[in-house]
Design a protein around this motif. Structure first.
Motif, short mmCIF file in Angstrom:
data_model
loop_
_atom_site.label_atom_id
_atom_site.label_comp_id
_atom_site.label_asym_id
_atom_site.label_seq_id
_atom_site.Cartn_x
_atom_site.Cartn_y
_atom_site.Cartn_z
N ASP A 1 0.86 -1.18 0.00
CA ASP A 1 0.00 0.00 0.00
C ASP A 1 0.90 1.24 0.00
N ASN A 2 0.82 2.07 1.02
CA ASN A 2 1.67 3.26 1.07
C ASN A 2 3.10 2.90 1.44
N ILE A 3 4.04 3.69 0.93
CA ILE A 3 5.46 3.49 1.21
C ILE A 3 6.05 4.83 1.64
N LYS A 4 6.94 4.79 2.65
CA LYS A 4 7.54 6.01 3.19
C LYS A 4 9.05 5.85 3.32
N LEU A 5 9.75 6.93 3.07
CA LEU A 5 11.20 6.95 3.27
C LEU A 5 11.51 7.00 4.76
N ALA A 6 12.44 6.15 5.20
CA ALA A 6 12.89 6.14 6.60
C ALA A 6 14.10 7.06 6.76
N PRO A 7 14.39 7.50 7.98
CA PRO A 7 15.52 8.41 8.21
C PRO A 7 16.86 7.87 7.76
N ASP A 8 17.04 6.54 7.74
CA ASP A 8 18.32 5.96 7.35
C ASP A 8 18.42 5.68 5.85
N GLY A 9 17.41 6.08 5.08
CA GLY A 9 17.44 5.86 3.64
C GLY A 9 16.74 4.60 3.18
N SER A 10 16.28 3.78 4.12
CA SER A 10 15.48 2.61 3.75
C SER A 10 14.02 3.05 3.57
N PHE A 11 13.14 2.09 3.36
CA PHE A 11 11.72 2.40 3.16
C PHE A 11 10.87 1.53 4.08
N TRP A 12 9.76 2.11 4.52
CA TRP A 12 8.74 1.35 5.23
C TRP A 12 7.51 1.23 4.33
N VAL A 13 6.99 0.01 4.21
CA VAL A 13 5.82 -0.22 3.38
C VAL A 13 4.78 -1.03 4.15
N ALA A 14 3.53 -0.64 4.00
CA ALA A 14 2.42 -1.38 4.60
C ALA A 14 1.94 -2.43 3.62
N LEU A 15 1.69 -3.65 4.10
CA LEU A 15 1.29 -4.75 3.25
C LEU A 15 -0.12 -5.23 3.62
N LEU A 16 -0.98 -5.34 2.62
CA LEU A 16 -2.35 -5.82 2.82
C LEU A 16 -2.42 -7.29 2.43
N GLN A 17 -3.23 -8.04 3.15
CA GLN A 17 -3.27 -9.49 2.94
C GLN A 17 -4.26 -9.88 1.84
N PHE A 18 -3.72 -9.89 0.61
CA PHE A 18 -4.49 -10.34 -0.55
C PHE A 18 -3.87 -11.57 -1.19
N SER A 19 -2.98 -12.24 -0.49
CA SER A 19 -2.27 -13.38 -1.06
C SER A 19 -2.65 -14.70 -0.41
N SER A 20 -3.84 -14.75 0.20
CA SER A 20 -4.27 -15.98 0.86
C SER A 20 -4.65 -17.03 -0.16
N ASN A 21 -4.81 -18.27 0.30
CA ASN A 21 -5.22 -19.36 -0.58
C ASN A 21 -6.59 -19.09 -1.19
N LYS A 22 -7.47 -18.43 -0.42
CA LYS A 22 -8.78 -18.09 -0.96
C LYS A 22 -8.66 -17.14 -2.14
N MET A 23 -7.78 -16.14 -2.02
CA MET A 23 -7.61 -15.18 -3.10
C MET A 23 -6.96 -15.83 -4.31
N LYS A 24 -6.05 -16.77 -4.08
CA LYS A 24 -5.44 -17.49 -5.19
C LYS A 24 -6.50 -18.28 -5.96
N PHE A 25 -7.42 -18.88 -5.24
CA PHE A 25 -8.50 -19.64 -5.87
C PHE A 25 -9.41 -18.71 -6.68
N ILE A 26 -9.72 -17.55 -6.11
CA ILE A 26 -10.57 -16.59 -6.81
C ILE A 26 -9.93 -16.14 -8.11
N HIS A 27 -8.65 -15.83 -8.07
CA HIS A 27 -7.96 -15.31 -9.26
C HIS A 27 -7.70 -16.39 -10.30
#
Length: 359
Positions: free
Chosen positions: A252-278
């Motif tokens: 989802d959103n991604i932000k620059l961290a003070p040390d030059g790395s990045f923080w990213v929020a991850l949403l759970q759309f990779s479950s077995n149920k979602m794999k079956f749907i797709h």
């Protein structure tokens, strides 16, 4: 016998009606989607269950968070407010934008203006005095309908994502089910006041962040479980590379961290149920026609995960609340003065996590 016949006819008529509704009046034209075959395995660590809840019961689903240099935290809530949380703990209803559920990503520019993504009005500027100006509302004569996140480049240009050019915010699930690349990365030039297309055909374009050396930006593709690197300078300018892929969730959103790395929020759309749907167009049509079924299947509100990624695209650490016991549906994560601040599309607070508690 007559009762049996009537019941059978009713069942057949209902089945035909549902079939017609699903396959001939479906709102989507879906493609199959292959989810990451073997995302990295992470042992649940429950670190996000240590969050301190800021503004609990006051903040209505604060999707994104941004901190200015003075330590004032800005967020946009589902009832159309821009809210400020001050370092002394006070909460200020700073600017009422409208009554719609359409405010998403936001930043403060070097010049002190607040830039907000509105999924119906495009890119908006709010001055220190609270004056509101529309910046980018159209591209080539077409309305920008799903502005999602924004970042400021070294030259003052604003790069912002459009999650979908086909579906709006309240139809986001249709974009995921259709699984076609309707996303874009756009650029707004504050000097010429022009909006131009940078990247097209993105899989639900989401978070945007510029690197510490300001040589590239990262844009998240939620549908493709990856982030792309777009070069801003020198001989690589305009080139695109994969920054990180095969993520264990949709970025989802991604932000620059003070040390030059990045923080990213991850949403759970990779479950077995979602794999079956797709794997089935028929099921996609069914879920698009009956959205309450999709609500029962998606797992975004049942857990939370954030990830720290180095500027080289390598994973540094992962923090989660695997059962959503304390925090869930985390959509943004920001590091400031030794703490993480978590936005969410489900919670009624902003989570604050001291990093020293998870080292």
């Amino acid at each position: 016998m007559e009762y049996f016949t009537i019941t059978l006819i009713t069942i057949l008529v209902s089945a035909v009606a549902i079939t017609l509704q699903v396959f001939f009046f479906s709102p989507i034209s879906p493609d199959l989607l292959e989810l990451p075959p073997s995302p990295p395995f992470f042992t649940p660590n429950n670190h996000l269950q240590k969050v301190i809840k800021l503004g609990e019961g006051i903040l209505k689903q604060p999707e994104d968070v941004f901190m200015d240099k003075k330590g004032v935290l800005y967020t946009a809530t589902r009832d159309g407010w821009i809210i400020r949380l001050h370092k002394n703990g006070t909460i200020e209803n700073w600017k009422k934008m409208h009554n719609r559920h359409t405010l998403l990503g936001l930043i403060k520019t070097r010049g002190g203006d607040l830039i907000v993504c509105d999924t119906e009005e495009g890119l908006i500027k709010v001055s220190e005095d609270g004056d509101v100006t529309s910046l980018a509302t159209h591209l080539n004569g077409e309305s920008i309908r799903f502005a999602d996140d924004v970042a400021e480049a070294p030259d003052g240009s604003l790069y912002f994502s459009v999650a979908s050019t086909k579906y709006g915010l309240h139809e986001w699930h249709l974009d995921f089910l259709e699984a076609k690349p309707h996303g874009q990365l756009l650029k707004y030039d504050p000097f010429t006041k022009e909006t131009t297309l940078v990247l097209d055909g993105l899989g639900f374009a989401n978070g945007v962040a510029v690197s510490m050396d300001q040589e590239f930006l990262v844009v998240c593709e939620s549908m493709k479980f990856r982030c792309l690197k777009y070069w801003l300078k020198d001989e690589k300018r305009g080139k695109v590379e994969i920054f990180i892929e095969n993520l264990p969730g949709s970025p989802d959103n991604i932000k620059l961290a003070p040390d030059g790395s990045f923080w990213v929020a991850l949403l759970q759309f990779s479950s077995n149920k979602m794999k079956f749907i797709h794997s089935s167009k028929a099921i996609k049509h069914l879920l698009a026609t009956f959205p309450k079924l999709f609500e029962q299947i998606k797992a975004t509100g049942r857990s939370a995960m954030v990830m720290n990624i180095g500027s080289d695209g390598r994973i540094i650490k992962t923090l989660d609340d695997p059962n959503g016991k304390v925090v869930s549906f985390v959509t943004s994560v920001l590091e400031f003065e030794g703490n993480l601040y978590l936005g969410s599309l489900k919670n009624d607070f902003i989570g604050k996590l001291p990093l020293e508690s998870v080292l």
